[in-house]
Design an enzyme around this catalytic site. Structure first.
Site, PDB file in Angstrom:
ATOM      1  CG  ASP A 100      -0.179   0.085   2.545  1.00 17.43           C
ATOM      2  OD1 ASP A 100       0.853  -0.611   2.676  1.00 17.43           O
ATOM      3  OD2 ASP A 100      -0.599   0.831   3.448  1.00 17.43           O
ATOM      4  CD  GLU A 166       4.288   0.755   7.056  1.00 18.86           C
ATOM      5  OE1 GLU A 166       5.129   1.011   7.924  1.00 18.86           O
ATOM      6  OE2 GLU A 166       3.942   1.605   6.193  1.00 18.86           O
TER       7      GLU A 166
HETATM    8  C1  LIG Z   1       9.228   3.891   7.580  1.00 17.30           C
HETATM    9  C2  LIG Z   1       8.057   3.352   6.771  1.00 17.30           C
HETATM   10  N1  LIG Z   1       8.401   3.297   5.395  1.00 17.30           N
HETATM   11  C3  LIG Z   1       6.854   4.251   6.948  1.00 17.30           C
HETATM   12  O1  LIG Z   1       6.664   5.155   6.162  1.00 17.30           O
HETATM   13  N2  LIG Z   1       6.050   4.007   7.970  1.00 17.30           N
HETATM   14  C4  LIG Z   1       4.905   4.831   8.296  1.00 17.30           C
HETATM   15  C5  LIG Z   1       3.976   3.961   9.096  1.00 17.30           C
HETATM   16  C6  LIG Z   1       2.885   4.659   9.784  1.00 17.30           C
HETATM   17  C7  LIG Z   1       1.833   5.267   9.249  1.00 17.30           C
HETATM   18  N3  LIG Z   1       1.097   5.714  10.290  1.00 17.30           N
HETATM   19  C8  LIG Z   1       1.725   5.363  11.373  1.00 17.30           C
HETATM   20  N4  LIG Z   1       2.805   4.712  11.093  1.00 17.30           N
HETATM   21  C9  LIG Z   1       5.335   6.052   9.076  1.00 17.30           C
HETATM   22  O2  LIG Z   1       6.401   6.042   9.712  1.00 17.30           O
HETATM   23  O3  LIG Z   1       4.612   7.063   9.008  1.00 17.30           O
HETATM   24 ZN    ZN Z   2       5.421   5.009   4.506  1.00 18.41          ZN
HETATM   25 ZN    ZN Z   3       6.999   2.009   4.227  1.00 17.57          ZN
END
Ligand SMILES: C[C@H](N)C(=O)N[C@@H](Cc1c[nH]cn1)C(=O)O
Ligand code: ZN
Ligand code: ZN
Length: 476
Positions: A100, A166
């Site tokens: 996603d 995610e």
């Molecule tokens: C580090 C990873 N690629 C990422 O972008 N994670 C998101 C996940 C997320 C979304 N809402 C809460 N956590 C992020 O760090 O924002």
């Molecule tokens: Zn992300």
């Molecule tokens: Zn990510």
């Protein structure tokens, strides 16, 4: 191993146009997990990925996760559980990624259509999901294909877990991992995730920690409908005025968190830990380059690194219901919903943080004496994670970096969040490694997200080399 790896690298170079076409197809599917209307596209993306893996000879199950908790009219996108190889003599490496993406629209300020992979004259490949996380996920598929085409035996068995939520709190995934820890994932020796970024643009890193993320919304309403500010300005309590005051009370312009009790939850900095930051190859210029300006809170490298990696931060993300287009509309919005989040670090517990934040916003709202109504809502929470970088999984990855890039990697902690890291570590009791492909200038989550062709192709070499080294690394 050396001649085999050299053949593999050559094959990756020869196949690079095909690998870029694979990324182009993936970017064209707008699999935005946080937008209801895009949910069918997220599902389509999961099926596309499954078909790609099956075409390479992998076995795939698209595990249905049922309705989305709290938003039951939506079905969660499936979790892809896959396998490539089942040789009992080989190690089993569990790889995770997500298919996603964050929202994106040309009107947000993208220079090109976000869902059309566009390569410029500097070989930067622009498109939503290019670096986060479609490029890295496809990197693993490219590794399989290059081995097949080069006729090189695959060094390990791959166990795959690719999710479609995610960017929206990894809803439904924890339960699947818990349920499958002693079944589908039972043979996993170690875990490797490629879903974060180098600190700069030249030096690769291995990442052994992430911050957690608790995300909140704050709804303030009062008037029965949007109002004319000439007729009702100065007469009605305005939801937007209240919301801005409450959100302003959370954090100051220097990033200092103003919520009572949060600082007490943060693990104190020891001398040993403080000594880890100066050797990291990172400069303020790297930061200025990735930020696109010099608007940094801290003016020295060590403070900047620590505030990204080991201190919490609160960010204000947006206000739903606010007048936000160009022009000058004299409206008083009747209901506004503020969105903000806190990035958490050791030793902050999710529930303790939520309690402190809720108490803070309720007290801040009460102080206003407003007759409007406020509703506080926890949208999603994911905990921070820290692993042991002395594990043989990291040793193998370090050798792969040296082989592909000719340098020893930095050891870093990621400021972003990947909630599943901790779940894998706790439920499987296995070491988890983050092995990033993209660079600090990739602009994940922002407009003009990109992945450099070099990072995609050398990154595919890196993931493959890692599998060869991790296949043979002695345990410690
Ligand atoms: C580090 C990873 N690629 C990422 O972008 N994670 C998101 C996940 C997320 C979304 N809402 C809460 N956590 C992020 O760090 O924002
Ligand atoms: Zn992300
Ligand atoms: Zn990510």
């Amino acid at each position: 191993m050396a001649p085999q790896l050299d053949n593999y690298f050559k094959q990756v170079d020869d196949l690079q146009d095909k690998f870029i076409d694979r990324l182009r197809e993936a970017v064209a599917i707008p699999s935005i997990s946080s937008e209801d209307a895009r949910r069918p596209d997220v599902v389509r993306m999961g099926h596309w990925l499954a078909d790609q893996i099956r075409a390479l000879g992998g076995e795939v199950e698209l595990r249905e996760l049922g309705p989305q908790p709290g938003r039951e009219h939506l079905t969660l996108p499936p979790c892809l559980l896959g396998r490539y190889g089942s040789d009992p003599k080989k190690r089993n490496i569990l790889i995770y990624g997500h298919y996603d993406v964050q929202p994106a629209a040309k009107e947000d300020g993208w220079a090109t259509d976000p869902f059309t992979l566009t390569i410029d004259d500097k070989d930067r490949m622009f498109g939503r999901g290019s670096t986060d996380d479609k490029g890295p996920v496809l990197g693993w598929l490219n590794v399989i294909e290059a081995h097949q085409k080069a006729g090189i035996e695959f060094p390990v068995n791959l166990i795959m877990c690719f999710e479609g939520m995610e960017e929206n709190g990894s809803e439904g995934l924890n339960d699947t991992i818990k349920a499958e820890a002693k079944k589908f994932f039972k043979d996993a020796d170690v875990v490797c995730i490629s879903d974060n970024y180098w600190l700069g643009t030249e030096k690769p890193c291995l990442t052994y920690g992430v911050r957690g993320c608790n995300y909140y919304s704050l709804e303030i309403s009062g008037p029965g409908q949007d109002l004319h500010s000439g007729v009702f300005g100065g007469v009605a309590h305005e939801p937007m005025t209240d919301l801005i005051r409450v959100m302003d009370s959370l954090v100051d312009p220097d990033g200092k968190i103003l919520v009572k009790g949060i600082a007490d939850l943060v693990a104190p900095l020891t001398d040993d830990e403080a000594a880890l930051y100066p050797p990291i190859a990172f400069t303020m210029d790297d930061l200025y380059q990735s930020l696109g300006s010099k608007a940094t809170i801290h003016d020295n490298k060590n403070d900047a690194l620590m505030h990204k990696m080991r201190y919490p931060s609160i960010s204000l993300h947006g206000i739903e219901g606010a007048f936000s287009t160009s022009g000058a509309k004299t409206v008083i919005p009747a209901k506004v919903i503020g969105k903000f989040s806190i990035r958490t670090v050791p030793n902050m517990e999710i529930d303790e943080v939520n309690k402190l934040i809720q108490t803070h916003v309720e007290e801040a709202f009460a102080k206003l004496g407003s007759k409007n109504t406020m509703k506080f809502n926890i949208v999603h929470c994911g905990k921070w994670w820290v692993a042991d970088p002395k594990h043989w999984n990291y040793t193998a990855a370090g050798k792969a970096v040296e082989k592909v890039f000719g340098v020893k990697p930095d050891l870093t902690r990621e400021g972003g969040s990947i909630p599943v890291t901790l779940t894998f570590q706790d439920e499987l009791q296995k070491n988890v490694l983050l092995l990033p492909m993209g660079s600090s200038t990739d602009m994940a989550h922002s407009i003009n997200e990109k992945l450099d062709k070099r990072n995609y192709i050398e990154g595919t070499k890196l993931l493959g080399a890692y599998l060869h080294y991790v296949a043979e690394e002695p345990t410690n």
